[in-house]
Scaffold this active site. Structure first.
Site, short mmCIF file in Angstrom:
data_model
loop_
_atom_site.label_atom_id
_atom_site.label_comp_id
_atom_site.label_asym_id
_atom_site.label_seq_id
_atom_site.Cartn_x
_atom_site.Cartn_y
_atom_site.Cartn_z
NE ARG A 100 128.02 42.35 19.84
CZ ARG A 100 128.25 41.30 20.64
NH1 ARG A 100 127.73 40.11 20.35
NH2 ARG A 100 129.01 41.43 21.71
CG HIS A 135 123.63 49.85 20.41
ND1 HIS A 135 124.32 48.65 20.37
CD2 HIS A 135 124.32 50.65 21.26
CE1 HIS A 135 125.37 48.73 21.16
NE2 HIS A 135 125.39 49.93 21.72
CG HIS A 156 128.72 41.77 26.82
ND1 HIS A 156 129.12 42.47 25.71
CD2 HIS A 156 127.58 42.35 27.25
CE1 HIS A 156 128.26 43.44 25.48
NE2 HIS A 156 127.32 43.39 26.38
NE ARG A 168 124.63 44.28 22.49
CZ ARG A 168 124.89 42.99 22.68
NH1 ARG A 168 123.94 42.09 22.48
NH2 ARG A 168 126.08 42.58 23.08
CE LYS A 189 132.21 42.48 18.76
NZ LYS A 189 132.15 43.69 19.60
CE1 TYR A 222 125.11 47.10 24.82
CE2 TYR A 222 127.15 46.62 25.97
CZ TYR A 222 126.45 46.79 24.80
OH TYR A 222 127.09 46.66 23.60
#
Length: 347
Positions: A189, A288, A314, A291, A215, A323
């Site tokens: 990210r 993005h 993830h 990614r 995250k 994705y």
């Protein structure tokens, strides 16, 4: 806008302030009452689906994609039966999904002006409204030819001799090359990239690793391909030293002013490297989108899905579906090397 200028408000705080602004506009007649009601309802739904306690600036395009998908399958409060049963597809109409997307776009435009977000995540959203069927994913991954062109340009930039006409602290070629290579090879990210510190990169068993702080307080250690690790070494020895003014002793990526590189500057870096790509293989791409490119090509190469999940950070394998973009000719290539029949005779 530098990271220090961003006010780290929670989603709930931002929605509350935005609601007050919308109501004030409606009270003065600058906004129709019915329109204001829709905006307010949608942003409160957004807070409910996104998690109100999280920091608004921490949300990226993937997070908004997830909210849009959750909204599409949310029971329709205007119907007694709530819409189609769960698992039967979207329960919100296509027009409702498109309206919700417009409401979020308006909210984040205001958030960017208000200084609540450094980078508008709507620019990285991959879902777009269609005439029928609601939201659909827009292909973001580069094809193999386009990705090869961008990676090749980055590697060429890293190997090029410094421009003697530019001041030492303005020679950002090594930094720019490293940014593109990390984005294309590891698919972080953009916030993970700009938050990276020099000490996050370490060597174990002769392999260079990047400890990525993602995250939810989760970390992951990702090994770097040899070509990327070599550019990193040169950047640390030469490129970063030229930019370092002692203001950010830990930051990996520095601006020419010696500050930690801002999230909003990364797109400009990609665009500069793209200018070196042959126009026939050039296509604009966001961080993005790179990614998406990483995930798509790793999965197309039959890389283990759980390994790809861990590279991208993830928590759930099902997230990879967002994705994974289709690539031209990939079905034909897969059937040519069918595991039950062996490789076809080229003749």
């Amino acid at each position: 806008m530098r990271p220090s200028d961003v006010e780290r408000v929670t989603v709930c705080e931002a929605v509350g302030r935005y609601t007050e602004m919308i109501r004030a506009k409606a009270a003065t007649g600058a906004l129709a009452a019915s329109t204001a009601e829709v905006y307010i309802r949608d942003v409160h739904t957004f807070a409910e689906l996104a998690g109100g306690e999280g920091v608004l600036d921490d949300l990226d395009g993937a997070d908004v994609d997830e909210v849009l998908l959750r909204f599409a399958h949310k029971p329709d409060g205007r119907r007694r039966d709530g819409g189609p049963p769960a698992g039967a597809g979207p329960r919100q109409s296509g027009s409702s999904q498109a309206r919700f997307l417009r409401s979020l776009s308006a909210f984040f435009r205001y958030a960017a002006v208000a200084g609540w977000v450094q980078l508008n995540p709507m620019e990285a959203v991959t879902l777009r409204p269609k005439v029928r069927g609601g939201l659909r994913a827009e292909r973001r991954a580069l094809t193999a030819e386009q990705a090869d062109g961008l990676v090749g340009a980055a590697r060429g930039l890293a190997e090029a001799a410094p421009d003697p006409a530019r001041r030492r602290d303005q020679r950002t070629e090594l930094r720019d090359a490293l940014i593109v290579l990390l984005l294309a090879a590891v698919g972080p990210r953009v916030s993970e990239l700009t938050r990276a510190d020099v000490e996050d990169f370490y060597v174990n068993g002769g392999v260079r690793y990047w400890r990525i702080f993602g995250k939810g307080g989760r970390t992951r250690d990702v090994p770097l391909p040899g070509a990327v690790a070599r550019v990193l070494e040169v950047y640390l020895a030469e490129g970063r030293r030229a930019l370092d003014r002692g203001r950010e002793p830990k930051a990996l990526l520095l601006s020419w002013r010696g500050r930690r590189l801002a999230r909003g500057d990364v797109q400009g870096v990609i665009d500069r490297v793209l200018e070196r790509v042959d126009p026939r293989a050039r296509r604009g791409v966001t961080p993005h989108g790179l990614r998406h490119t990483t995930a798509t090509h790793l999965l197309a190469a039959a890389t283990d899905m759980d390994a790809v999940r861990r590279v991208l950070g993830h928590s759930d394998l099902s997230t990879l579906g967002r994705y994974r973009d289709e690539l031209p000719g990939e079905l034909e290539a897969a059937m040519r090397v069918h595991p039950l029949l062996g490789r076809d005779d080229p003749g």
